[in-house]
Scaffold this motif. Sequence first.
Motif, mmCIF file in Angstrom:
data_model
loop_
_atom_site.group_PDB
_atom_site.id
_atom_site.type_symbol
_atom_site.label_atom_id
_atom_site.label_comp_id
_atom_site.label_asym_id
_atom_site.label_seq_id
_atom_site.Cartn_x
_atom_site.Cartn_y
_atom_site.Cartn_z
ATOM 1 N N HIS A 11 0.838 -1.202 -0.196
ATOM 2 C CA HIS A 11 0.050 -0.082 -0.085
ATOM 3 C C HIS A 11 0.883 1.255 -0.128
ATOM 4 N N ALA A 12 2.004 1.119 -0.722
ATOM 5 C CA ALA A 12 2.834 2.430 -0.565
ATOM 6 C C ALA A 12 2.092 3.493 -1.485
ATOM 7 N N LEU A 13 2.753 4.935 -0.932
ATOM 8 C CA LEU A 13 2.220 5.927 -1.530
ATOM 9 C C LEU A 13 2.976 6.093 -3.048
ATOM 10 N N ILE A 14 2.362 6.392 -4.209
ATOM 11 C CA ILE A 14 3.074 6.531 -5.358
ATOM 12 C C ILE A 14 2.333 7.886 -5.819
ATOM 13 N N ALA A 15 3.576 8.773 -6.336
ATOM 14 C CA ALA A 15 3.526 10.124 -6.609
ATOM 15 C C ALA A 15 3.938 10.483 -8.115
ATOM 16 N N TYR A 25 7.503 8.968 -12.110
ATOM 17 C CA TYR A 25 6.755 8.472 -10.914
ATOM 18 C C TYR A 25 7.950 7.817 -9.819
ATOM 19 N N GLY A 26 7.267 7.855 -8.555
ATOM 20 C CA GLY A 26 8.078 7.526 -7.387
ATOM 21 C C GLY A 26 7.451 7.155 -6.231
ATOM 22 N N GLU A 27 8.037 6.283 -5.596
ATOM 23 C CA GLU A 27 7.183 5.651 -4.147
ATOM 24 C C GLU A 27 7.688 6.591 -3.156
ATOM 25 N N ALA A 38 8.774 3.449 -14.699
ATOM 26 C CA ALA A 38 7.689 3.944 -15.681
ATOM 27 C C ALA A 38 6.481 3.909 -14.681
ATOM 28 N N ALA A 39 5.383 4.362 -15.132
ATOM 29 C CA ALA A 39 3.906 4.340 -14.235
ATOM 30 C C ALA A 39 4.000 2.765 -13.666
ATOM 31 N N PRO A 61 -2.010 12.710 -10.751
ATOM 32 C CA PRO A 61 -1.471 11.191 -10.646
ATOM 33 C C PRO A 61 -1.359 10.524 -11.987
ATOM 34 N N CYS A 62 -2.081 10.935 -12.777
ATOM 35 C CA CYS A 62 -2.068 10.425 -14.465
ATOM 36 C C CYS A 62 -2.417 11.365 -15.366
ATOM 37 N N GLU A 63 -2.009 11.057 -16.727
ATOM 38 C CA GLU A 63 -2.149 12.055 -17.537
ATOM 39 C C GLU A 63 -3.626 11.542 -18.491
#
Length: 82
Positions: A11-15, A25-27, A38-39, A61-63
Motif C-alpha cells: 500500500h505504498a504511496l506513489i506520486a 513516478y516514485g514511491e 515507468a508508471a 497522478p496520471c495524464e
Amino acid sequence: MLPPVNPTRPHALIARYRLGGAISYGEVAGPELLRLSAAPWLGGVPTGDRDPLERATLLAPCEPTKIVCIGLNYIEHARESL
C-alpha cells in the motif's frame, strides 16, 4: 490486477512529480521519492535513484488520454441553445 511496485509495502504511496524538467513516478519514502522506471500500471520498478520530496513539484497522478465534455448539462443552457 498488477502486483505492487514494492511487495514488502503493498500500500505504498506513489506520486507523479516534476524535478529538474523531468516528469517521473516514485514511491514516497519519508523525505524522498524512490524513482520508478515507468508508471506503476505499466510495470514500473524502482530504479535505485532517489529524489528529495521537498524539491519535487507534485503533479496529477496520471495524464488523461482524452477529456470528454458534454454541453447542455443544465436547463438554462439547453434553453439558450434553442
